[in-house]
Design an enzyme around this catalytic site. Sequence first.
Site, PDB file in Angstrom:
ATOM      1  N   SER A 146       8.614  -5.953  -9.754  1.00 23.59           N
ATOM      2  CA  SER A 146       8.589  -4.710 -10.530  1.00 23.59           C
ATOM      3  C   SER A 146       7.806  -3.668  -9.732  1.00 23.59           C
ATOM      4  CB  SER A 146       7.872  -4.996 -11.853  1.00 23.59           C
ATOM      5  OG  SER A 146       7.436  -3.819 -12.483  1.00 23.59           O
ATOM      6  N   TYR A 159       1.569  -8.059 -17.526  1.00 24.89           N
ATOM      7  CA  TYR A 159       2.851  -7.902 -16.819  1.00 24.89           C
ATOM      8  C   TYR A 159       2.602  -7.655 -15.333  1.00 24.89           C
ATOM      9  CZ  TYR A 159       7.569  -6.051 -15.911  1.00 24.89           C
ATOM     10  OH  TYR A 159       8.831  -5.837 -15.418  1.00 24.89           O
TER      11      TYR A 159
HETATM   12  P1  NDP Z   1      16.024  -7.568 -20.566  1.00 26.97           P
HETATM   13  O1  NDP Z   1      15.003  -7.580 -21.642  1.00 26.97           O
HETATM   14  O2  NDP Z   1      17.351  -6.990 -20.804  1.00 26.97           O
HETATM   15  O3  NDP Z   1      16.212  -9.026 -19.959  1.00 26.97           O
HETATM   16  C1  NDP Z   1      15.211  -9.994 -19.938  1.00 26.97           C
HETATM   17  C2  NDP Z   1      15.891 -11.337 -19.784  1.00 26.97           C
HETATM   18  O4  NDP Z   1      14.907 -12.378 -19.746  1.00 26.97           O
HETATM   19  C3  NDP Z   1      16.832 -11.640 -20.923  1.00 26.97           C
HETATM   20  O5  NDP Z   1      18.005 -12.208 -20.398  1.00 26.97           O
HETATM   21  C4  NDP Z   1      16.055 -12.665 -21.748  1.00 26.97           C
HETATM   22  O6  NDP Z   1      16.949 -13.499 -22.428  1.00 26.97           O
HETATM   23  C5  NDP Z   1      15.278 -13.381 -20.664  1.00 26.97           C
HETATM   24  N1  NDP Z   1      14.087 -14.042 -21.163  1.00 26.97           N
HETATM   25  C6  NDP Z   1      12.994 -13.469 -21.731  1.00 26.97           C
HETATM   26  N2  NDP Z   1      12.126 -14.399 -22.107  1.00 26.97           N
HETATM   27  C7  NDP Z   1      12.656 -15.608 -21.779  1.00 26.97           C
HETATM   28  C8  NDP Z   1      12.234 -16.943 -21.920  1.00 26.97           C
HETATM   29  N3  NDP Z   1      11.066 -17.279 -22.496  1.00 26.97           N
HETATM   30  N4  NDP Z   1      13.038 -17.931 -21.477  1.00 26.97           N
HETATM   31  C9  NDP Z   1      14.214 -17.630 -20.904  1.00 26.97           C
HETATM   32  N5  NDP Z   1      14.675 -16.387 -20.740  1.00 26.97           N
HETATM   33  C10 NDP Z   1      13.901 -15.386 -21.171  1.00 26.97           C
HETATM   34  O7  NDP Z   1      15.295  -6.793 -19.381  1.00 26.97           O
HETATM   35  P2  NDP Z   1      15.717  -6.434 -17.895  1.00 26.97           P
HETATM   36  O8  NDP Z   1      17.099  -6.827 -17.587  1.00 26.97           O
HETATM   37  O9  NDP Z   1      15.283  -5.049 -17.700  1.00 26.97           O
HETATM   38  O10 NDP Z   1      14.683  -7.363 -17.102  1.00 26.97           O
HETATM   39  C11 NDP Z   1      15.067  -8.375 -16.180  1.00 26.97           C
HETATM   40  C12 NDP Z   1      13.941  -8.578 -15.200  1.00 26.97           C
HETATM   41  O11 NDP Z   1      13.744  -7.374 -14.457  1.00 26.97           O
HETATM   42  C13 NDP Z   1      12.595  -8.891 -15.854  1.00 26.97           C
HETATM   43  O12 NDP Z   1      11.905  -9.850 -15.087  1.00 26.97           O
HETATM   44  C14 NDP Z   1      11.868  -7.554 -15.806  1.00 26.97           C
HETATM   45  O13 NDP Z   1      10.476  -7.729 -15.801  1.00 26.97           O
HETATM   46  C15 NDP Z   1      12.391  -7.011 -14.505  1.00 26.97           C
HETATM   47  N6  NDP Z   1      12.255  -5.566 -14.355  1.00 26.97           N
HETATM   48  C16 NDP Z   1      12.826  -4.693 -15.222  1.00 26.97           C
HETATM   49  C17 NDP Z   1      12.672  -3.324 -15.049  1.00 26.97           C
HETATM   50  C18 NDP Z   1      13.253  -2.309 -15.965  1.00 26.97           C
HETATM   51  O14 NDP Z   1      12.909  -1.123 -15.846  1.00 26.97           O
HETATM   52  N7  NDP Z   1      14.165  -2.671 -16.862  1.00 26.97           N
HETATM   53  C19 NDP Z   1      11.886  -2.796 -13.943  1.00 26.97           C
HETATM   54  C20 NDP Z   1      11.346  -3.800 -13.067  1.00 26.97           C
HETATM   55  C21 NDP Z   1      11.526  -5.126 -13.283  1.00 26.97           C
HETATM   56  P3  NDP Z   1      16.644 -14.031 -23.943  1.00 26.97           P
HETATM   57  O15 NDP Z   1      16.110 -12.879 -24.709  1.00 26.97           O
HETATM   58  O16 NDP Z   1      17.952 -14.575 -24.412  1.00 26.97           O
HETATM   59  O17 NDP Z   1      15.638 -15.128 -23.757  1.00 26.97           O
END
Ligand code: NDP
Length: 256
Positions: A146, A159
């Site tokens: 991130s 985070y």
């Molecule tokens: P989303 O919230 O759309 O996606 C997060 C994903 O993580 C979902 O598929 C969720 O699935 C999964 N997840 C969360 N907790 C768990 C768990 N305990 N076990 C298994 N799966 C889990 O966010 P993004 O697509 O934006 O984020 C994806 C990645 O990118 C993350 O690591 C985030 O920190 C990173 N990121 C995002 C940014 C942004 O601006 N959006 C910027 C920089 C980094 P489910 O809910 O079904 O468990």
Amino acid sequence: MPHDRFDLRGRVAIVTGGNGGIGLAMARGLAQAGADVVLSGRDAAKGAEARGAVEEFGGRASFVTADLSRPEDCLRLVEDAKRSMGRVDILINNAGIVARHRPEDLNLAEWQSVIATNLTSAFLCAQNVYPAMKGAGGGKIINIGSMLSLFGASFGAAYGASKGGLVQLTRSLAVAWAADNIQVNAILPGWIDTAMGASARSEVQDLEGRVIARTPAGRWGKPDDMVGIAVFLASAASDFVTGAAIPVDGGYSIAG
Ligand code: NDP
């Protein structure tokens, strides 16, 4: 080296958090490049839909319901992927959550949940795929960091600690496993328009405008902006790239 260095045919990828947002976009990109893909997440309904979206490219796809804050689920995911697909060549540690509170208001359970989901799961999934990758003569591990891998934010204690830790984990794994032909890299997305991005906009004052003002590209990122780097880092094209933490951020991290 295949003629097309970006060709992923015959490769199997695990994408954690692959049922939406950035994870699903990367999973579709890998599938389009020819890989078979195992998605995971906690939400099975989103998982079934995502699996269909990945299968559109003609390869095999599966979804494993897993809560990766639980070590046993990290193991089960990898075992399931090996059983259903026969091998694992690529692991993308993308699952992530955020707890946006000032440090003085962040409770221990929130801290532990963020660290377990974002950082410990990446370590455990990597450790669990290592024997299969080593046995196959190599592999690719991609950790999703991130901008808070680089910067501080008043709401980012847990985070940012998890995402900064991921970069250092990336470097240690890269050094340890280079001789096994396993490349380990991190992608550092800028601000991306996903469910997490939307919650950030609603919880952090003026974020929408501040991000646009600071980003030389003049816009928020889209999940599809992460596809090119993911395919590159998953493919033979990046065989001499390891331990890198690559911002994909429209210039956010280099703007003055
Ligand atoms: P989303 O919230 O759309 O996606 C997060 C994903 O993580 C979902 O598929 C969720 O699935 C999964 N997840 C969360 N907790 C768990 C768990 N305990 N076990 C298994 N799966 C889990 O966010 P993004 O697509 O934006 O984020 C994806 C990645 O990118 C993350 O690591 C985030 O920190 C990173 N990121 C995002 C940014 C942004 O601006 N959006 C910027 C920089 C980094 P489910 O809910 O079904 O468990």
